[in-house]
Every structure is written in structure tokens, then in C-alpha cells.
Design a protein around this motif. Sequence first.
Motif, PDB file in Angstrom:
ATOM      1  N   GLN A 184       0.831  -1.208   0.000  1.00 11.63           N
ATOM      2  CA  GLN A 184       0.000   0.000   0.000  1.00 11.63           C
ATOM      3  C   GLN A 184       0.865   1.258   0.000  1.00 11.63           C
ATOM      4  O   GLN A 184       0.588   2.220  -0.728  1.00 11.63           O
ATOM      5  N   CYS A 185       1.908   1.250   0.819  1.00 11.22           N
ATOM      6  CA  CYS A 185       2.785   2.417   0.925  1.00 11.22           C
ATOM      7  C   CYS A 185       3.509   2.682  -0.395  1.00 11.22           C
ATOM      8  O   CYS A 185       3.606   3.835  -0.844  1.00 11.22           O
ATOM      9  N   ILE A 186       4.019   1.633  -1.020  1.00 11.42           N
ATOM     10  CA  ILE A 186       4.735   1.805  -2.286  1.00 11.42           C
ATOM     11  C   ILE A 186       3.794   2.309  -3.370  1.00 11.42           C
ATOM     12  O   ILE A 186       4.139   3.213  -4.146  1.00 11.42           O
ATOM     13  N   GLN A 187       2.605   1.746  -3.432  1.00 13.22           N
ATOM     14  CA  GLN A 187       1.642   2.183  -4.450  1.00 13.22           C
ATOM     15  C   GLN A 187       1.226   3.635  -4.226  1.00 13.22           C
ATOM     16  O   GLN A 187       1.015   4.381  -5.196  1.00 13.22           O
ATOM     17  N   TRP A 188       1.124   4.049  -2.965  1.00 15.40           N
ATOM     18  CA  TRP A 188       0.823   5.457  -2.684  1.00 15.40           C
ATOM     19  C   TRP A 188       1.957   6.354  -3.174  1.00 15.40           C
ATOM     20  O   TRP A 188       1.714   7.425  -3.751  1.00 15.40           O
ATOM     21  N   LEU A 189       3.196   5.924  -2.960  1.00 17.14           N
ATOM     22  CA  LEU A 189       4.340   6.700  -3.441  1.00 17.14           C
ATOM     23  C   LEU A 189       4.311   6.831  -4.957  1.00 17.14           C
ATOM     24  O   LEU A 189       4.621   7.897  -5.502  1.00 17.14           O
ATOM     25  N   ARG A 214       7.386 -16.018   3.171  1.00 13.01           N
ATOM     26  CA  ARG A 214       6.437 -14.966   3.551  1.00 13.01           C
ATOM     27  C   ARG A 214       5.586 -14.570   2.349  1.00 13.01           C
ATOM     28  O   ARG A 214       6.093 -14.130   1.324  1.00 13.01           O
ATOM     29  N   GLU A 215       4.290 -14.712   2.487  1.00 11.16           N
ATOM     30  CA  GLU A 215       3.366 -14.450   1.387  1.00 11.16           C
ATOM     31  C   GLU A 215       3.317 -12.957   1.057  1.00 11.16           C
ATOM     32  O   GLU A 215       3.276 -12.113   1.950  1.00 11.16           O
ATOM     33  N   GLY A 216       3.327 -12.638  -0.230  1.00 14.21           N
ATOM     34  CA  GLY A 216       3.181 -11.260  -0.678  1.00 14.21           C
ATOM     35  C   GLY A 216       4.472 -10.558  -1.033  1.00 14.21           C
ATOM     36  O   GLY A 216       4.448  -9.445  -1.577  1.00 14.21           O
ATOM     37  N   LEU A 217       5.613 -11.166  -0.751  1.00 12.51           N
ATOM     38  CA  LEU A 217       6.883 -10.503  -1.043  1.00 12.51           C
ATOM     39  C   LEU A 217       7.113 -10.344  -2.544  1.00 12.51           C
ATOM     40  O   LEU A 217       7.759  -9.392  -2.980  1.00 12.51           O
ATOM     41  N   GLU A 218       6.580 -11.275  -3.338  1.00 14.47           N
ATOM     42  CA  GLU A 218       6.749 -11.160  -4.785  1.00 14.47           C
ATOM     43  C   GLU A 218       6.125  -9.872  -5.317  1.00 14.47           C
ATOM     44  O   GLU A 218       6.638  -9.264  -6.265  1.00 14.47           O
ATOM     45  N   ASN A 219       5.028  -9.432  -4.704  1.00 15.85           N
ATOM     46  CA  ASN A 219       4.384  -8.190  -5.130  1.00 15.85           C
ATOM     47  C   ASN A 219       5.269  -6.978  -4.851  1.00 15.85           C
ATOM     48  O   ASN A 219       5.290  -6.020  -5.630  1.00 15.85           O
ATOM     49  N   LEU A 220       6.011  -7.023  -3.747  1.00 15.60           N
ATOM     50  CA  LEU A 220       6.926  -5.928  -3.432  1.00 15.60           C
ATOM     51  C   LEU A 220       8.087  -5.898  -4.422  1.00 15.60           C
ATOM     52  O   LEU A 220       8.526  -4.828  -4.848  1.00 15.60           O
ATOM     53  N   VAL A 221       8.578  -7.078  -4.775  1.00 15.25           N
ATOM     54  CA  VAL A 221       9.673  -7.167  -5.747  1.00 15.25           C
ATOM     55  C   VAL A 221       9.260  -6.537  -7.069  1.00 15.25           C
ATOM     56  O   VAL A 221      10.025  -5.812  -7.710  1.00 15.25           O
ATOM     57  N   ALA A 222       8.017  -6.794  -7.484  1.00 22.20           N
ATOM     58  CA  ALA A 222       7.535  -6.271  -8.762  1.00 22.20           C
ATOM     59  C   ALA A 222       7.381  -4.758  -8.743  1.00 22.20           C
ATOM     60  O   ALA A 222       7.516  -4.098  -9.778  1.00 22.20           O
ATOM     61  N   GLU A 223       7.124  -4.175  -7.574  1.00 19.80           N
ATOM     62  CA  GLU A 223       6.863  -2.737  -7.483  1.00 19.80           C
ATOM     63  C   GLU A 223       8.125  -1.909  -7.263  1.00 19.80           C
ATOM     64  O   GLU A 223       8.161  -0.726  -7.595  1.00 19.80           O
ATOM     65  N   ALA A 224       9.163  -2.506  -6.692  1.00 18.52           N
ATOM     66  CA  ALA A 224      10.341  -1.739  -6.274  1.00 18.52           C
ATOM     67  C   ALA A 224      11.278  -1.452  -7.440  1.00 18.52           C
ATOM     68  O   ALA A 224      11.308  -2.172  -8.440  1.00 18.52           O
ATOM     69  N   SER A 242       1.588   9.496  -5.579  1.00 19.34           N
ATOM     70  CA  SER A 242       1.747  10.821  -4.984  1.00 19.34           C
ATOM     71  C   SER A 242       3.138  11.413  -5.165  1.00 19.34           C
ATOM     72  O   SER A 242       3.294  12.640  -5.180  1.00 19.34           O
ATOM     73  N   LYS A 243       4.143  10.567  -5.282  1.00 21.19           N
ATOM     74  CA  LYS A 243       5.523  11.031  -5.455  1.00 21.19           C
ATOM     75  C   LYS A 243       6.177  10.209  -6.565  1.00 21.19           C
ATOM     76  O   LYS A 243       7.057   9.370  -6.306  1.00 21.19           O
ATOM     77  N   PRO A 244       5.761  10.411  -7.804  1.00 23.34           N
ATOM     78  CA  PRO A 244       6.241   9.566  -8.909  1.00 23.34           C
ATOM     79  C   PRO A 244       7.745   9.652  -9.152  1.00 23.34           C
ATOM     80  O   PRO A 244       8.310   8.757  -9.788  1.00 23.34           O
ATOM     81  N   LYS A 245       8.399  10.693  -8.661  1.00 24.22           N
ATOM     82  CA  LYS A 245       9.847  10.814  -8.840  1.00 24.22           C
ATOM     83  C   LYS A 245      10.637  10.070  -7.762  1.00 24.22           C
ATOM     84  O   LYS A 245      11.859   9.956  -7.861  1.00 24.22           O
ATOM     85  N   ALA A 246       9.958   9.584  -6.753  1.00 21.49           N
ATOM     86  CA  ALA A 246      10.640   8.897  -5.652  1.00 21.49           C
ATOM     87  C   ALA A 246      11.180   7.551  -6.120  1.00 21.49           C
ATOM     88  O   ALA A 246      10.593   6.885  -6.977  1.00 21.49           O
TER      89      ALA A 246
END
Length: 210
Positions: free
Chosen positions: A149-154, A172-182, A157-161
Motif C-alpha cells: 500500500q505504501c509503495i503504491q501510494w508513493l 512470507r506471502e506477498g513478497l513477490e508483489n513488493l519485488v515487482a513494485e520496487a 503521490s511522489k512519482p519521482k521517488a
Amino acid sequence: MRHVPYYPDEDSKLRASNVQVRRGGNCPNTLEVLQQLLRQEQGARLSDRVMLYLVTCLPSRNAPATERIIESFGVDTSVDFSRCIFRDENEEPASSYIIRSSATGSRTIVNYNDLAEMSFDEFVATAESLGSEDAWFHFEGRIPATTLQCIQWLRRSKPKARVSVEVEKPGREGLENLVAEADVVFFSRSWAEVRCAIAHFLPPKASGNP
């Protein structure tokens, strides 16, 4: 960390050969390294262009444990702790107790954390207070749903970040989604060993007639 000659049996007594107390945490350790790199780049002075912020949940501002954590960065630290979220009802920080066996090299870890985790709304309020549109945000992949949620908000709201995330536990479930967003991902050894496929190449067959 307690160093012991061998892992103790249940309900037994064993003398430790050495005891070490260290400040931990992926984000604090990352800030420690960045602080050292900035000192090397600027000599004895830190760059005025780079501001380092620790954004995490800590016990009460006046708790001795909180004072020890802040003091561990050094008296001349460039890390700003004003954006930390202080839980006034808590006196103890998140901590780990490690038993390291000299006989086998194994490390048995017992975690303790009574602090309420940072919420999405708390992160947004903190990120907005920073003001900068091109900041770099580094996340621990501990609570994937909230972190996502935090990454998607960034991104909105802060596309240059820039966004980096630390990924450790392969189960740990859900880590793959973080990898795709970072933008940048730091993988642990255990993640690489369990989740990354290793290609095995067979040697080419010998040419010529049998």
C-alpha cells in the motif's frame, strides 16, 4: 547474542562463553552504512545535500531503550529521528535473542516485538511531512500487505521517488508483489537459495562418428 559451546537441552543450564549486544534492524543498518559512505565522500563532513531519516516504530521517547538506540548511531550522526513513531505505552523495542552454537555454527533466534506496527495512514502522514518529491524510500519486507500500500501510494503521490525493498524470508506471502513494485531489491541468501532457479548446463556432446 549468546555464544554457547553447544545448543542446550530443554530445561537445562549452560554457561555462555561470550555475550554481545548490538542494535539491529535492516533499515537502521542501512542508514549506518549510508552515513559511513557519506563521511568517506565528504571527508570528515557530511553532505548537506543528503538527508537521512529513520522512519520506524520505537518505544516512548523517554524510554531508556529508545535513548540507547539513538545514541548507538554516534554523537555526530546525520540521521534524523524526528519522523520516528514513538509508542508512548511501550518501554521495550523490538528485539531478537540469538543463541549461537560453537559446535555446529547454528544460530537459534527468538524474536520479541510488542510494538504496534506502522499503519498505512501513519506512513502517509510521515512521507508527506518530508516534502521532497525525489526522495529514496527503503522498506523492510516485514508486512507485505501494508508495505505494498505504501509503495503504491508513493507511485501515485511522489512519482519521482525511488523505492527499494529488503526481501528476506522466502516463505512470507506477498513478497513477490513488493519485488515487482520496487526499483531496487535486496535479496537475502535464504531467498536466493530457495526461490531463485539455478540453471544447470550439461557439457556439449563430443563431435564425430561413434
